[in-house]
Structure formats: C-alpha cells, structure tokens
Design a protein around this motif. Sequence first.
Motif, mmCIF file in Angstrom:
data_model
loop_
_atom_site.group_PDB
_atom_site.id
_atom_site.type_symbol
_atom_site.label_atom_id
_atom_site.label_comp_id
_atom_site.label_asym_id
_atom_site.label_seq_id
_atom_site.Cartn_x
_atom_site.Cartn_y
_atom_site.Cartn_z
ATOM 1 N N MET A 1 0.798 -1.265 0.092
ATOM 2 C CA MET A 1 -0.124 0.084 0.086
ATOM 3 C C MET A 1 0.834 1.232 -0.034
ATOM 4 N N ASN A 2 0.647 2.108 -1.044
ATOM 5 C CA ASN A 2 1.330 3.189 -1.146
ATOM 6 C C ASN A 2 0.825 4.608 -0.719
ATOM 7 N N ASP A 3 -0.287 4.767 -1.069
ATOM 8 C CA ASP A 3 -1.127 5.882 -0.637
ATOM 9 C C ASP A 3 -2.508 5.932 -0.158
ATOM 10 N N LEU A 4 -3.381 6.883 0.029
ATOM 11 C CA LEU A 4 -4.634 6.971 0.444
ATOM 12 C C LEU A 4 -5.580 6.298 -0.431
ATOM 13 N N GLY A 5 -5.224 6.093 -1.718
ATOM 14 C CA GLY A 5 -6.225 5.508 -2.561
ATOM 15 C C GLY A 5 -6.033 3.984 -2.270
ATOM 16 N N ASP A 6 -4.905 3.427 -1.981
ATOM 17 C CA ASP A 6 -4.733 2.248 -1.797
ATOM 18 C C ASP A 6 -5.545 1.736 -0.308
ATOM 19 N N LEU A 7 -5.336 2.776 0.505
ATOM 20 C CA LEU A 7 -5.927 2.486 1.868
ATOM 21 C C LEU A 7 -7.345 2.617 1.897
ATOM 22 N N LEU A 8 -8.048 3.165 0.976
ATOM 23 C CA LEU A 8 -9.431 3.278 0.845
ATOM 24 C C LEU A 8 -9.892 1.953 0.184
ATOM 25 N N ARG A 9 -9.200 1.458 -0.758
ATOM 26 C CA ARG A 9 -9.517 0.206 -1.453
ATOM 27 C C ARG A 9 -9.519 -0.989 -0.374
ATOM 28 N N HIS A 10 -8.761 -0.758 0.525
ATOM 29 C CA HIS A 10 -8.450 -1.680 1.625
ATOM 30 C C HIS A 10 -9.706 -1.477 2.550
ATOM 31 N N GLU A 11 -9.974 -0.457 2.871
ATOM 32 C CA GLU A 11 -11.075 -0.212 3.657
ATOM 33 C C GLU A 11 -12.453 -0.736 3.157
ATOM 34 N N ILE A 12 -12.703 -0.363 1.785
ATOM 35 C CA ILE A 12 -13.949 -0.722 1.138
ATOM 36 C C ILE A 12 -13.966 -2.252 0.846
ATOM 37 N N GLN A 13 -12.740 -3.065 0.769
ATOM 38 C CA GLN A 13 -12.764 -4.442 0.723
ATOM 39 C C GLN A 13 -13.472 -4.871 2.141
ATOM 40 N N ASP A 14 -12.787 -4.230 3.083
ATOM 41 C CA ASP A 14 -13.161 -4.633 4.439
ATOM 42 C C ASP A 14 -14.627 -4.648 4.745
ATOM 43 N N LEU A 15 -15.106 -3.580 4.422
ATOM 44 C CA LEU A 15 -16.516 -3.018 4.798
ATOM 45 C C LEU A 15 -17.502 -3.944 3.865
ATOM 46 N N PHE A 16 -16.895 -4.426 2.715
ATOM 47 C CA PHE A 16 -17.760 -5.305 1.634
ATOM 48 C C PHE A 16 -17.828 -6.631 2.377
ATOM 49 N N SER A 17 -16.657 -7.283 2.888
ATOM 50 C CA SER A 17 -16.778 -8.428 3.759
ATOM 51 C C SER A 17 -17.458 -8.381 4.937
ATOM 52 N N ALA A 18 -17.445 -7.292 5.622
ATOM 53 C CA ALA A 18 -18.229 -6.916 6.804
ATOM 54 C C ALA A 18 -19.822 -7.126 6.686
ATOM 55 N N GLU A 19 -20.150 -6.296 5.554
ATOM 56 C CA GLU A 19 -21.678 -6.400 5.118
ATOM 57 C C GLU A 19 -22.149 -7.888 4.743
#
Length: 265
Positions: A1-19
């Motif tokens: 992960m290099n930037d905030l965009g990567d972190l956002l993608r990670h967070e979205i993946q996490d939320l997807f799994s959470a939902e």
Amino acid sequence: MNDLGDLLRHEIQDLFSAEEQMIEAMPAMIEKAKDTELSKALKEHLRISENQKKRLDEVLKLLGEGEENTEGEEKRGLFSRLFKGSGTKCKAMEGLIEEGKKVMGEDMNEKVMDAAIIASAQKIEHYEISGYGTARAYARQLNLKEVERLLEQTLNEEYEADKRLSKLALGDVNIDAERTGSAKSKGSGKSAGKQSNGSKAGSKSSSKTSSKSSGSSKTSSSSRSSSNGKGGSGSKSGGKSTSKSSGSKGSKSSAGKSSKSGRRR
Ligand code: ZN
Ligand code: FE
Ligand code: FE
Ligand code: FE
C-alpha cells in the motif's frame, strides 16, 4: 500500500466483507428477537444492508475504473471481481458476530435476550459507522465525489439503524429486561424500571439491583450504556468535521467525546 487510495480500497474491501458476513448472520438474530419492533427494525436493516453491499460494488467499480483507466471495459470488470475475491475477510466483524452468537446461544429470559441482541447489533453498527466514516473521509480527501456520496448514503443509514436500536433499548427493551430480573428478587424492580429511561437514574437503579439479581441486571445496564448510542452520534460529528484531517483521527477524538457525553447524560 503506497497511498491513501490504496488504503481506501482496503477499507472498502473490509466493509464489503463486513456487510457480507452481517447479511449472513442477521437472520439468526431476527429469529431470536421477540420484541416485534426489534424484529421489524432488524428485518428492515437486513434489506438495507443488501443494498449497501450493492453500493460497495458500485464503489469498487468506480475505484477500479480509476485504477485501470487505460484498460478496456472487460478488464475493469475483471479487476473489480478479482478485487472482491481477494480474500479479505473482516476479522472484526467475524469476531463481533461470533460474540453475538455466543451470547444468543445462552439460556436467557427472552426479554433479556432482546436486550442482548440490541447490544450485539449496536456493536456491529458502530463498527460499520467507524469504517464508513473513515472511508468517506478518504474519498473526500481524494476528491472522489461519487464514491464519497455513496459512502455517505450508507453511513447515514447506519446512523439511523443505531439510533433506532437505541430508541428501542431505552424505550422499553432494557426496562423489560430489568424487570424480569428484579421480579425474581423483589417488587422494587418496577419503579426502578420506570426510572431507567434517564441513564442517571438507570445506572443508579441497576447498580442497586445488580447485587440482588445476578446476570440480568448486568446485561441491561451494559446494553444501556452501549445503546446510549453516543459512540455513533459522536463519530458522526467527528467524521464530519475531520474531513480536513483524517477519518481515523476523527473517530478517535469523537470516541473520547462521545463517552464523556454518554456519561453526562
Ligand atoms: Zn470491517
Ligand atoms: Fe451496513
Ligand atoms: Fe475490519
Ligand atoms: Fe448496519
């Protein structure tokens, strides 16, 4: 992960799994809920959550497009599919659900069960609020307007769900749960129950009864404090105001604020 965009993608993946996990777990909670308003609220939130998952799909597509701008349509679709199937599992949601299942598996008075279900559900909502609040702050920072809008829509729905659960808990579920506990020991539970709408009176009365009746009053007092819901509404103002800095900073400070205001009330 290099930037905030990567972190956002990670967070979205996490939320997807959470939902995804939440949608799978909710029917069991709904089945256990006795209070009709509670089961209605849970059912409605299940339907809403399915829509939230779709919304995350859209977000993934939008982020995928941003990433693979030079590639063709098909590759973009593939990217978002790979992205989803990348095996990210939200361990936090897994744990929250596991905890909820464990408590629901206990032998419990049905009124107390309702209070416990609300407590579990609100922990889940608060986790989602934190995740969506952070993701929205990232999207805002990255100037991804549509992503921000989609995330905010869901965030507001999670706040609504949390608020509704608080209302149910403080309205009568906790009171009923307290009554069933104190009915076994003394009749004083009735008047104590009436007072417990205000959390000041509530915490007083629950500490009184907790020595007499064992587990149940503990349950009601713990779900009362969590279901005060100030964590959620606290992070709301935190999330909103932190867009300048970052989501996580915001939720930290708002958590501090919220627990204070929770105590005050
Ligand atoms: Zn998560
Ligand atoms: Fe959700
Ligand atoms: Fe997670
Ligand atoms: Fe939710």
